[in-house]
Design a protein around this motif. Sequence first.
Motif, PDB file in Angstrom:
ATOM      1  N   HIS A   7       0.816  -1.205   0.000  1.00 11.65           N
ATOM      2  CA  HIS A   7       0.000   0.000   0.000  1.00 11.65           C
ATOM      3  C   HIS A   7       0.855   1.262   0.000  1.00 11.65           C
ATOM      4  O   HIS A   7       0.464   2.269  -0.601  1.00 11.65           O
ATOM      5  CB  HIS A   7      -0.996  -0.018   1.155  1.00 11.65           C
ATOM      6  N   ALA A   8       2.015   1.229   0.616  1.00 13.19           N
ATOM      7  CA  ALA A   8       2.925   2.379   0.574  1.00 13.19           C
ATOM      8  C   ALA A   8       3.417   2.601  -0.859  1.00 13.19           C
ATOM      9  O   ALA A   8       3.481   3.738  -1.322  1.00 13.19           O
ATOM     10  CB  ALA A   8       4.101   2.162   1.520  1.00 13.19           C
ATOM     11  N   VAL A   9       3.756   1.524  -1.569  1.00 11.06           N
ATOM     12  CA  VAL A   9       4.194   1.636  -2.967  1.00 11.06           C
ATOM     13  C   VAL A   9       3.066   2.203  -3.813  1.00 11.06           C
ATOM     14  O   VAL A   9       3.268   3.115  -4.619  1.00 11.06           O
ATOM     15  CB  VAL A   9       4.657   0.260  -3.511  1.00 11.06           C
ATOM     16  N   ILE A  10       1.865   1.671  -3.639  1.00  8.71           N
ATOM     17  CA  ILE A  10       0.717   2.130  -4.425  1.00  8.71           C
ATOM     18  C   ILE A  10       0.424   3.599  -4.150  1.00  8.71           C
ATOM     19  O   ILE A  10       0.240   4.395  -5.078  1.00  8.71           O
ATOM     20  CB  ILE A  10      -0.520   1.259  -4.127  1.00  8.71           C
ATOM     21  N   ASP A  11       0.393   3.979  -2.901  1.00  7.09           N
ATOM     22  CA  ASP A  11       0.003   5.341  -2.530  1.00  7.09           C
ATOM     23  C   ASP A  11       1.029   6.400  -2.891  1.00  7.09           C
ATOM     24  O   ASP A  11       0.672   7.545  -3.144  1.00  7.09           O
ATOM     25  CB  ASP A  11      -0.276   5.423  -1.026  1.00  7.09           C
ATOM     26  N   HIS A  12       2.323   6.054  -2.930  1.00  8.99           N
ATOM     27  CA  HIS A  12       3.357   7.070  -3.084  1.00  8.99           C
ATOM     28  C   HIS A  12       4.086   7.040  -4.423  1.00  8.99           C
ATOM     29  O   HIS A  12       4.994   7.837  -4.640  1.00  8.99           O
ATOM     30  CB  HIS A  12       4.367   6.962  -1.936  1.00  8.99           C
ATOM     31  N   SER A  13       3.704   6.164  -5.315  1.00  3.36           N
ATOM     32  CA  SER A  13       4.396   6.062  -6.595  1.00  3.36           C
ATOM     33  C   SER A  13       3.933   7.141  -7.559  1.00  3.36           C
ATOM     34  O   SER A  13       2.761   7.510  -7.588  1.00  3.36           O
ATOM     35  CB  SER A  13       4.141   4.686  -7.214  1.00  3.36           C
ATOM     36  N   ARG A  14       4.865   7.639  -8.364  1.00  2.00           N
ATOM     37  CA  ARG A  14       4.514   8.584  -9.426  1.00  2.00           C
ATOM     38  C   ARG A  14       4.067   7.841 -10.679  1.00  2.00           C
ATOM     39  O   ARG A  14       3.583   8.442 -11.612  1.00  2.00           O
ATOM     40  CB  ARG A  14       5.697   9.493  -9.735  1.00  2.00           C
ATOM     41  N   GLU A  15       4.276   6.533 -10.709  1.00  2.12           N
ATOM     42  CA  GLU A  15       3.785   5.695 -11.801  1.00  2.12           C
ATOM     43  C   GLU A  15       2.395   5.196 -11.448  1.00  2.12           C
ATOM     44  O   GLU A  15       1.995   5.207 -10.298  1.00  2.12           O
ATOM     45  CB  GLU A  15       4.676   4.460 -11.988  1.00  2.12           C
ATOM     46  N   GLY A  16       1.688   4.713 -12.454  1.00  2.00           N
ATOM     47  CA  GLY A  16       0.436   4.032 -12.186  1.00  2.00           C
ATOM     48  C   GLY A  16       0.747   2.682 -11.581  1.00  2.00           C
ATOM     49  O   GLY A  16       1.604   1.957 -12.077  1.00  2.00           O
ATOM     50  N   VAL A  17       0.096   2.333 -10.471  1.00  2.98           N
ATOM     51  CA  VAL A  17       0.370   1.068  -9.787  1.00  2.98           C
ATOM     52  C   VAL A  17      -0.952   0.403  -9.414  1.00  2.98           C
ATOM     53  O   VAL A  17      -1.883   1.076  -8.970  1.00  2.98           O
ATOM     54  CB  VAL A  17       1.209   1.271  -8.504  1.00  2.98           C
ATOM     55  N   ALA A  18      -1.000  -0.918  -9.602  1.00  2.95           N
ATOM     56  CA  ALA A  18      -2.170  -1.690  -9.192  1.00  2.95           C
ATOM     57  C   ALA A  18      -1.710  -2.973  -8.523  1.00  2.95           C
ATOM     58  O   ALA A  18      -0.713  -3.575  -8.921  1.00  2.95           O
ATOM     59  CB  ALA A  18      -3.044  -2.025 -10.396  1.00  2.95           C
TER      60      ALA A  18
END
Length: 163
Positions: A7-18
Amino acid sequence: MLRDYCHAVIDHSREGVALVEVGSHQILDANPVLAEMTGLPLEAVVGRSCHEIFKNQDFPCDLADCPVGQVREGRIEADALHVRDGRPPLHVRAVRIDEARVLLFCSRQADFFHQAEELEALQYISSLVHRTLSIDEVLHTILTVVTAHTGLGFHRAFILLLN
């Protein structure tokens, strides 16, 4: 711990993440960047399958064109290029989190190629800097590379060399 990391990766990435469930291809979580890239509201992305979101189709992609399927078949990570309804192509990379889930990292194809150009420019600067002892030549090379063509996003600049 792993859940917090995802969830940290998803919430803070400048790329689209799923975050995607491997068996069903269902998107369990996604960030607003991914929603913007697909042209869909975030609520319409989460809960649907990745092939619906990226390809606008009701069935999974062919294995050769499906990073989630390739990870399910044993790869640690896989890439694909997806196009939806005339929108700019998305470079999609799936990375295995555990047996049941993968993270999909998405970037626009143009962004992907621009990043490659930037890395090539940095490699060029690095090789020139290591081959010369002249500070004037180093500064000229750096200034030229970062401001030429698209460069690294900098505008033209001037450096005055004073003794």
